[in-house]
Design an enzyme around this catalytic site. Sequence first.
Site, short mmCIF file in Angstrom:
data_model
loop_
_atom_site.label_atom_id
_atom_site.label_comp_id
_atom_site.label_asym_id
_atom_site.label_seq_id
_atom_site.Cartn_x
_atom_site.Cartn_y
_atom_site.Cartn_z
N LYS A 91 0.90 -1.31 -0.02
CA LYS A 91 0.06 -0.07 -0.03
C LYS A 91 0.78 1.12 0.12
O LYS A 91 1.96 1.29 0.72
CB LYS A 91 -0.92 -0.09 1.01
CG LYS A 91 -1.78 -1.18 1.35
CD LYS A 91 -2.70 -0.81 2.63
CE LYS A 91 -3.90 -1.80 2.66
NZ LYS A 91 -4.91 -1.57 3.91
N GLY A 145 -7.40 3.06 -3.90
CA GLY A 145 -7.02 2.07 -4.33
C GLY A 145 -5.54 2.18 -5.40
O GLY A 145 -4.93 1.21 -5.94
N LYS A 171 -0.46 -7.78 5.96
CA LYS A 171 -1.17 -9.19 5.95
C LYS A 171 -2.54 -8.88 4.85
O LYS A 171 -3.20 -8.00 5.36
CB LYS A 171 -1.29 -10.02 7.02
CG LYS A 171 -2.35 -11.25 6.89
CD LYS A 171 -1.40 -12.49 6.17
CE LYS A 171 -1.98 -13.65 5.97
NZ LYS A 171 -1.22 -14.81 5.37
N HIS A 196 -15.75 -4.53 4.01
CA HIS A 196 -15.32 -3.27 4.24
C HIS A 196 -16.35 -2.39 5.18
O HIS A 196 -17.48 -2.12 4.31
CB HIS A 196 -15.11 -2.44 2.86
CG HIS A 196 -14.59 -1.24 2.90
ND1 HIS A 196 -13.78 -0.50 2.18
CD2 HIS A 196 -14.60 0.05 3.90
CE1 HIS A 196 -13.36 0.88 2.34
NE2 HIS A 196 -13.86 1.09 3.61
N GLU A 252 -12.31 3.63 8.98
CA GLU A 252 -12.68 2.33 8.06
C GLU A 252 -11.80 1.04 8.64
O GLU A 252 -10.81 1.09 8.86
CB GLU A 252 -12.19 2.87 6.71
CG GLU A 252 -12.82 4.09 6.00
CD GLU A 252 -13.09 4.18 4.63
OE1 GLU A 252 -12.64 3.27 4.00
OE2 GLU A 252 -13.55 5.13 4.11
N ARG A 289 -13.09 13.70 6.64
CA ARG A 289 -14.13 14.70 6.12
C ARG A 289 -15.57 13.94 5.85
O ARG A 289 -15.70 12.96 6.59
CB ARG A 289 -13.33 14.77 4.45
CG ARG A 289 -13.46 13.40 4.09
CD ARG A 289 -12.87 13.33 2.39
NE ARG A 289 -12.45 12.23 2.09
CZ ARG A 289 -13.33 11.06 1.66
NH1 ARG A 289 -14.63 10.98 2.02
NH2 ARG A 289 -12.52 9.81 1.19
N VAL A 323 -18.96 10.53 0.66
CA VAL A 323 -20.19 10.65 -0.38
C VAL A 323 -21.14 9.63 0.32
O VAL A 323 -22.37 10.32 0.29
CB VAL A 323 -19.79 9.84 -1.55
CG1 VAL A 323 -20.65 9.30 -2.42
CG2 VAL A 323 -18.29 10.36 -2.38
N ARG A 368 -24.74 4.60 -5.97
CA ARG A 368 -23.96 5.32 -6.53
C ARG A 368 -24.30 5.44 -8.28
O ARG A 368 -24.07 4.58 -8.79
CB ARG A 368 -22.53 5.68 -6.69
CG ARG A 368 -21.98 5.54 -5.20
CD ARG A 368 -20.74 5.69 -5.01
NE ARG A 368 -20.17 5.85 -3.48
CZ ARG A 368 -18.80 6.34 -3.29
NH1 ARG A 368 -18.03 6.80 -4.18
NH2 ARG A 368 -18.75 6.22 -2.04
#
Length: 445
Positions: free
Chosen positions: A158, A165, A201, A208, A275, A292, A295, A336
């Site tokens: 990451k 992503g 890992k 999610h 998250e 923040r 959406v 969406r």
Amino acid sequence: MFKKILIANRGEIALRVIRTCREMGIKTVAVYSTADKDSLHVRFADEAVCIGKPQSGDSYLNIPHIIAASEITNADGIHPGYGFLAENSKFAQICGDHGIKFIGPTPAMINAMGDKITAKETMIKAGVPVVPGGEGLLKNLDEAKSLAKDIGYPIILKATAGGGGKGMRVVWNESELERAYNTAKAEAAASFKNDGIYMEKFVEEPRHIEIQVAGDQYGTVCHLSERDCSIQRRHQKLVEESPSPFMTPDLREKMGAAAIKAASAINYESVGTIEFLVDKHRNFYFMEMNTRIQVEHCVTEEVINFDLIKEQIKIAMGEKISGENHLPQMHAIECRINAEDPYNDFRPSPGRINVLNTPGGHGVRVDSHVYAGYVIPPYYDSMIGKLITVARTREEAIDTMYRALSEYVIDGVKTTIPFHLQLMKNEDFRQGNFTTKFLETFVME
């Protein structure tokens, strides 16, 4: 009380902020690029200022132009919305330097959670579960190979400054590592001008699930329950709902407490989201914090009857929050609606909307900035709007969503409506049997 708020954003979220400000008796200023001169947020704000050419760097990311617009209109607050400058600590600092209140957390709070390695270290100290992985940025490929053997494949690379992503690669065995390592670093450098990457890992069959939080300037933090964002494509969310069909009362209590710990660790003020990844055994791990409004905030608003934008503005004015944790009283789902072709790998489909019919009726909410004749520009995110349905049960919310999607007519551009219609009829989705990998095997009919 703010006298006038400038919204440093565009489209749907700008219009959303304008609506709450109007209810609160606060004047608004819209900023817009030349491509957005006919957008509804420009029409409905009390004042509007053109800040540049269509490209984001010349307009919505142009800090001097936005500050100048605030000064010439005498705005005493700036709401950043989401995306663009919403999590830019430099922008927040410049707002303060010019005597304009940034409606969000302080620059220090943004920095504390903006860098993934720093955020992970903060969470470990706060006692919040994190995904097993390295303690810092990877120095070279050899270190990556050694750490991957210790952690055990699969692993995920990451970008430390990442989001959306980008700079992220899953590696299933050592033969894939070198290429993934080089690609992740190059993508991170190109996207964020920071090629730092770290290793964790890889959590298989994950959900999610995120927890909405709010904190004030006096040290009080509360959570406003969860949203399940597992239906996503290439780490981009397409459907969100609350409550999560995977949630249990015990898990909600634990995740809520962890989210409060996470926000309290940086003395967070404003609304934000913690998250988590949740594995099939309901073990959860901190992933990141969004400092923040998001959406999908509408989903939470519908299930607890709460205006999150108003709460955000009140916190920025120095008001105290109640500190009460909120639990979902209804079930809400958000789809969406993007200008993308689901039959062509979700390819963007900018252009003119010739015909538009938005759905309505009991339990239906549409947050959108488009209208018949509106031209969707190719320069920005392809989202047309958000369709939210709310009902007493998940089954009823899904049925209402299917009905509402069937009424939603957009002619002139390709949209994701056909995808959502098929998803609402998918038996695994209806049963709540899905993970973040769900769309990898989902085939459009």
